[in-house]
Write a protein that holds these residues in place. Structure first.
Motif: not given
Length: 309
Positions: A264-277
């Motif tokens: 879940e932490a990795k998913n959050s990093e990808i989505k929120n910190r790298h604009g993947f959302g």
């Protein structure tokens, strides 16, 4: 006159962006549904139903006009999204080892084998797989057993109490706790049938909106003309799932499950910190390009961090 106090109403959206208006409307419905004293008032209930139908119509319109590849998916029973999913696998060092990009309505569990095989092709020896309940389907249990891979994934409630032995396109959405039909429509409600400790098995029956079935382009062999209802039932429960239920009770399963937070932490990093959302371009091809570049950067950052440790 009676006054009702409702906490945490969403901030009213006053702009002109349809996506933001839909987000606000969904949030408002979600809050009201948690207040039965309000939501059960006939006039309010009628307005809520009308708003829900309007949201569905707008989502369908967006699906057909904005992005021909994007589809409607479900995060929970009450919230939907329009777009794509990226299914990822990562190793113990939190390096992404494989990814599969799909349209939003696809079930997570279908891509476990694909992720394992891609990871193996990238040089990873897969002995244990840790995932959420979406990956605990019967096909995945068979697949991992055959490959002698330990699958650490809790059974979803409907599966732990039953199983489906059908290849008909219906999928269980673990976030919403509902079945989704081959056309991507979610059941509106469910009910358990039968009694415990009887000769016949209990079933869980899911009910679909028959008016949508009548208009469905793929209703053949699924919906019978003039039928007044459309249901889907699963029975309780398979030997394979019983084995997994026993495994869930072991200390090994519980110990391994504690590491799921890293996913879940990795998913959050990808989505929120790298604009993947948010997808940057229309179409499944563009989403694949965005996934490849984003995950490359994420892995590069992780590798540099590991080198410094």
């Amino acid at each position: 006159m009676v006054y009702f106090h409702i906490n945490k109403l969403p901030t009213k959206y006053t702009g002109t962006e349809l996506k933001e208006e839909l987000r606000y409307s969904n949030d408002l419905l979600h809050v009201l549904e948690k207040e039965p004293k309000v939501s059960l008032i006939p006039g309010i209930k009628e307005s809520m139903n009308l708003l829900e139908e309007t949201i569905e119509d707008d989502l369908e319109h967006m699906k057909s006009t904005m992005d021909h590849d994007a589809k409607i998916g479900h995060k929970t029973k009450d919230t939907a999204f329009f777009g794509y999913k990226t299914h990822i696998a990562m190793d113990d060092n939190r390096i992404v080892t494989a990814a599969v990009v799909t349209t939003g309505e696809k079930s997570d569990g279908k891509y476990l084998a694909n992720l394992i095989e891609k990871s193996e092709a990238n040089g990873i020896k897969v002995e244990t797989v840790l995932g959420d309940a979406a990956y605990s389907g019967k096909d995945n249990l068979k697949y991992t057993n055959k490959k002698e891979i330990t699958l650490v994934a809790k059974l979803v409630p409907a599966v732990s109490k039953g199983f489906r032995d059908k290849n008909d396109g219906f999928e269980f959405n673990k976030d919403a706790g509902m079945m989704v039909c081959p056309a991507g429509e979610m059941a509106s409600r469910k009910a358990k049938q039968g009694k415990k400790d009887q000769n016949t098995n209990q079933t869980i029956t899911y009910y679909f909106d028959v008016e949508k079935c009548k208009r469905c382009l793929i209703r053949e062999n699924c919906y019978k003309n003039e039928a007044k209802s459309k249901t889907y039932s699963i029975s309780i429960k398979s030997e394979l799932h019983q084995e997994q239920m026993h495994f869930e009770k072991t200390e090994r399963f519980k110990k391994l499950s504690r590491n799921r937070y890293m996913i879940e932490a990795k998913n959050s990093e990808i989505k929120n910190r790298h604009g993947f959302g948010t997808n940057k371009s229309d179409g499944l091809f563009g989403m694949n390009i965005q996934a490849a570049t984003t995950l490359f950067v994420v892995n590069l950052k992780r590798i540099l961090t590991l080198m410094d440790e």
